[in-house]
Design an enzyme around this catalytic site. Structure first.
Site, PDB file in Angstrom:
ATOM      1  CB  SER A   1     -42.166-112.983  62.384  1.00 26.88           C
ATOM      2  OG  SER A   1     -42.522-112.247  63.442  1.00 26.88           O
TER       3      SER A   1
ATOM      4  CG  ASP B   1     -45.490-111.475  61.676  1.00 23.93           C
ATOM      5  OD1 ASP B   1     -45.257-112.423  60.798  1.00 23.93           O
ATOM      6  OD2 ASP B   1     -44.839-111.155  62.762  1.00 23.93           O
TER       7      ASP B   1
END
Length: 310
Positions: free
Chosen positions: A49, A162
């Site tokens: 991320s 993610d």
């Protein structure tokens, strides 16, 4: 794990695992700065991320360009990078990727100055995906696709979201890429203190003051969707959170639990834990104090790092 050297041994390959954490991830810049000042230079950089984004810029040798830009961000300029839509996510993401494509030359992951990889999650199978080749910006875009906030990324016929859903601090990826010693940065360890306010230590005062003055960006974005009170319209109920506050808090709980589990089963040699519970997911405009907290946490960890590398 001790990394002591004999007469003919090569120095250990150092891996840096930069964890997920949205706006808290600017603290990775402070961690990297402190490590380099101490002469500790990672050979391998892996990220999830926001850790994927900072790690990619660092691996490209462009951190000196990123840091002043993030420190200049205001909440209005952050909003200017968002292309809002409702379909798969609140933010489509093209504005952000186009900004980075225009600012940085993407020579591909193989063209970076350091070994680099990042983590994403395949949406419909839940598989952990390691992105180790291809365009850097496309890989980062997949790794940062926080569900509900960013639309999923399309990558080789798959929809990716993610990487924090499966591997918030990618120690295992660093090991797989040949790291002998892994330094991990965990941004999720104290995240629930933002809501409970039950802390065992004092928060960095500059972060707390600035966050209080400017307020959370996510709350500002979604304020029109927030009811005044809970409890069937009665005035004595607690204030209801916004829709995205519920979503991001739920994801925070999940990532905190997954991080604890993954680090227990796949421990790093050193874990750096900045104190960032007063930085909300979308507080990208709080870069300066967040970076400073990363520096403080890394300074605290330096004696342990030196022992491991001795």
């Amino acid at each position: 794990m001790a990394a002591s050297l004999g007469m003919n041994q090569k120095p250990p390959r150092i891996g840096l695992a930069l964890g997920s954490g949205a706006a808290r991830g600017w603290s990775h810049i402070g961690v990297i700065r402190t490590l380099e000042r101490a002469g500790i230079v990672p050979d391998i950089v892996c990220g999830t991320s926001i850790g994927a984004l900072v790690g990619a810029v660092y691996a490209a040798g462009e951190l000196d360009r990123l840091e002043p830009w993030v420190k200049s961000l205001s909440w209005k300029s952050v909003l200017g990078l968002m292309d809002f839509r409702m379909g798969g996510g609140l933010i489509e993401g093209s504005k952000l990727t186009d900004f980075f494509r225009g600012r940085y030359e993407d020579r591909g992951i193989s063209g970076l100055k350091k070994a680099y990889a990042c983590v994403a999650t395949e949406l419909y199978t839940g598989r952990e995906i390691w992105l180790r080749e291809g365009p850097v910006i496309d890989a980062v875009r997949a790794s940062i696709a926080l569900p509900g906030l960013f639309t999923p990324a399309q990558h080789e016929g798959r929809l990716l979201v993610d990487g924090g859903l499966v591997n918030p601090v990618p120690v295992s990826l660093c090991r797989a890429m040949g790291a002998d010693v892994v330094i991990a940065v965990d941004l999720n360890w104290d995240i629930m203190l933002r809501h409970s306010r039950v802390a065992s230590h004092a928060q960095a005062p500059e972060i707390e003051a600035e966050a209080s003055a400017q307020g959370g960006l996510m709350q500002a974005i979604m304020s029109r969707l927030r009811p005044a009170k809970a409890g069937n319209g009665r005035d004595n109920g607690p204030q209801m959170p916004s829709m995205l506050d519920v979503l991001t808090t739920s994801i925070n709980i999940m990532q905190m639990r997954i991080t604890q589990s993954r680090l227990a089963g796949e421990p790093a040699d050193v874990v750096i834990r900045p104190r960032l519970n007063d930085v909300a997911a979308m507080d990208y405009h709080l870069a300066a104090p967040t970076i400073a907290e990363g520096e403080r946490a890394a300074e605290y960890a330096l004696p342990h790092i030196r022992d491991v590398l001795a």
